[in-house]
Design an enzyme around this catalytic site. Structure first.
Site, PDB file in Angstrom:
ATOM      1  N   LYS A 129      38.181  21.733  44.568  1.00  0.00           N
ATOM      2  CA  LYS A 129      39.364  20.511  44.791  1.00  0.00           C
ATOM      3  C   LYS A 129      38.687  18.974  44.655  1.00  0.00           C
ATOM      4  CE  LYS A 129      43.536  20.662  46.081  1.00  0.00           C
ATOM      5  NZ  LYS A 129      44.440  21.921  46.091  1.00  0.00           N
ATOM      6  N   ASP A 169      47.937  17.731  42.397  1.00  0.00           N
ATOM      7  CA  ASP A 169      48.185  18.017  44.044  1.00  0.00           C
ATOM      8  C   ASP A 169      48.879  16.768  44.608  1.00  0.00           C
ATOM      9  OD1 ASP A 169      46.896  20.191  46.120  1.00  0.00           O
ATOM     10  OD2 ASP A 169      46.998  18.332  46.909  1.00  0.00           O
TER      11      ASP A 169
HETATM   12  N1  GLU Z   1      46.931  21.863  43.731  1.00  0.00           N
HETATM   13  C1  GLU Z   1      47.367  23.118  43.465  1.00  0.00           C
HETATM   14  C2  GLU Z   1      47.113  24.215  44.490  1.00  0.00           C
HETATM   15  O1  GLU Z   1      46.922  23.695  45.810  1.00  0.00           O
HETATM   16  C3  GLU Z   1      47.236  23.591  42.098  1.00  0.00           C
HETATM   17  C4  GLU Z   1      45.737  23.517  41.712  1.00  0.00           C
HETATM   18  C5  GLU Z   1      45.724  23.919  40.123  1.00  0.00           C
HETATM   19  O2  GLU Z   1      46.556  24.127  39.303  1.00  0.00           O
HETATM   20  O3  GLU Z   1      44.636  23.922  39.526  1.00  0.00           O
HETATM   21  O4  GLU Z   1      46.955  25.263  44.421  1.00  0.00           O
END
Ligand code: GLU
Length: 450
Positions: A129, A169
């Site tokens: 993240k 996100d």
């Molecule tokens: N932010 C999204 C999640 O919480 C997607 C992450 C992504 O597609 O890599 O899973």
């Protein structure tokens, strides 16, 4: 705290000491460790390999300065991060969050959750993240672009199609990904799948935009049908948020025969007893980047109430929290229960506090944790990586069918793990165990570096 195992208690205490002042990270760790009690008893080999001690520590965390120039010509400075949490089963993968609340605790909690979520998808992706304490709400398009370029200039040093693949996100959609991918490409001189959530014009996948919200409903539908021989048909649904996840969760819920009566943003919520008109929400949120309040000014009969937490006082059968972490506390959970809610499926990451989850458990509400029910977004991101590697592109129908299959599979794997480890039907425990085991086996198999 409710640890029976002395071992888990001591691991958790060490995590508390090492991460003092990081409440979101500690909350996420505590929930997973509590779920692992039955694993500790059945799998002494994993305890001996120190898997849990290793999993509560991110593999790498990069913090960096993001300086950029605003429209007045003034220099601005933000703080950026990438938490490369775990790479046991694939390249680091996870979104970037741009929001003034972003800090190390929030990104570590999200990276930790992402590791189990990505494992649950059954696809080869590790957990990560990142993001920055940047607020795009009051910025011009040019300012957002310059910020994203500066952010990506630093990020480029640490990512790559086989190393770490960021996505969106909160606060990061195709616009921001486009600016970052453009900068990455300029610097690396490569067109590879190093970002996902790209626009369809530059290597993006069909259904990525809809994936988290659609996936949430596919998961909830499977849960309803398997456990209660029921469906969305005729249900009244409340969806918090009005970003990408909320919009497409509402769209799919309506397609499956439900009526969505309320949505929100961080200022307040709208109630429309005729069912939310999503085209109006899309116009406000996706085109105008406006506030949900203006829905009530455009749609006769709709009512706006300030205060986003108030949305949980709306009577519903199904609640889909799709806004942000800890948006449903114990009191609000009790309100939902008193109003007869029968399903709560998390679309955001950790939107329910531990007290709220306990209340849903005690009242036999069907509850699914975000790491299982919101995994559709990252699952389609992984399919985007796959298409980019093949230099190929699947149709909307092909990706949608794969997403549906993946979500049903996540439900059944979590449900099966809950049965196997003596907590039948508890999807928090089932998802945590199923997600954990795959990562744990990979870590054990790869050994420890001395
Ligand atoms: N932010 C999204 C999640 O919480 C997607 C992450 C992504 O597609 O890599 O899973």
């Amino acid at each position: 705290m409710s640890f029976q195992s002395q071992y888990l208690l001591s691991v958790y205490q060490a995590v508390c000491q090492r991460n003092a002042g990081e409440p979101e990270f500690l909350q996420a760790v505590q929930e997973v460790l509590e779920s692992l009690e039955p694993v500790v008893n059945k799998r002494p080999d994993l305890v001996k390999a120190g898997i849990i001690e290793r999993l509560v520590e991110p593999e790498r965390m990069i913090q960096f300065r993001v300086s950029w120039v605003d429209d007045k010509g003034e220099v601005r400075v933000n703080r950026g991060w990438r938490v490369q949490y775990n790479s046991a089963i694939g390249p680091y993968k996870g979104g970037l969050r741009l929001h003034p609340s972003v800090n190390a605790s929030i990104l570590k909690f999200l990276g930790f959750e992402q590791t189990f979520k990505n494992s649950l998808t059954g696809l080869p992706i590790g957990g990560a993240k990142g993001g920055a304490d940047f607020n795009s709400r009051d910025k011009s398009e040019g300012e957002v672009m310059r910020f994203c370029q500066s952010f990506a200039t630093e990020l480029t040093k640490h990512i790559g199609a086989d190393t770490d693949v960021p996505a969106g996100d909160i606060g990061v959609g195709p616009r921001e990904i486009g600016f970052m991918f453009g900068q990455y490409k300029r610097l690396s001189n490569e067109f590879t799948g190093t970002f996902t959530g790209k626009s369809l014009y530059s290597g993006g996948s069909w259904v990525r935009k809809e994936a988290t919200g659609y996936g949430l409903c596919y998961f909830a539908q499977e849960m309803l049908s398997h456990i209660k021989q029921d469906s969305f048909e005729g249900k009244t649904v409340v969806v918090s948020g009005s970003g990408n996840v909320a919009i497409y969760a509402s769209e799919k819920a309506a397609q499956l025969g439900a009526k969505v009566v309320a949505m929100s943003d961080s200022d307040g919520y709208i109630y429309d007893e005729n069912g939310i008109d999503l085209e109006v929400v899309k116009q406000i949120k996706e085109v105008e980047r406006g506030r949900i309040k203006s829905y009530a000014e455009r749609v006769p009969g709709a009512v706006y109430t300030p205060g986003c937490g108030e949305i949980w006082s709306v009577k519903c059968d199904v609640a889909l929290p799709c806004a942000t972490q800890n948006e449903i506390n114990g009191e609000q959970a009790q309100q939902l229960v008193n109003n007869g809610v029968s399903v709560v499926a998390e679309g955001a990451n950790m939107p329910c506090t531990p007290e709220a989850v306990e209340i849903f458990r005690a009242n036999h509400v069907l509850f699914s944790p975000g790491k299982a029910s919101n995994a559709g977004g990252v699952a389609v991101s992984s399919l985007e990586m796959c298409q980019n590697s093949m230099r190929y592109s699947w149709s909307f129908e092909e990706v949608d069918a794969k997403l549906k299959w993946i979500m049903a599979n996540i439900f059944h794997n979590a449900y099966q793990a809950s049965e196997e480890f003596d907590h039948k039907g508890d999807l928090v425990i089932g998802a945590n165990i199923a997600g954990f085991l795959k990562v744990a086996e990979a870590m054990k198999w790869q050994g420890v570096a001395y």
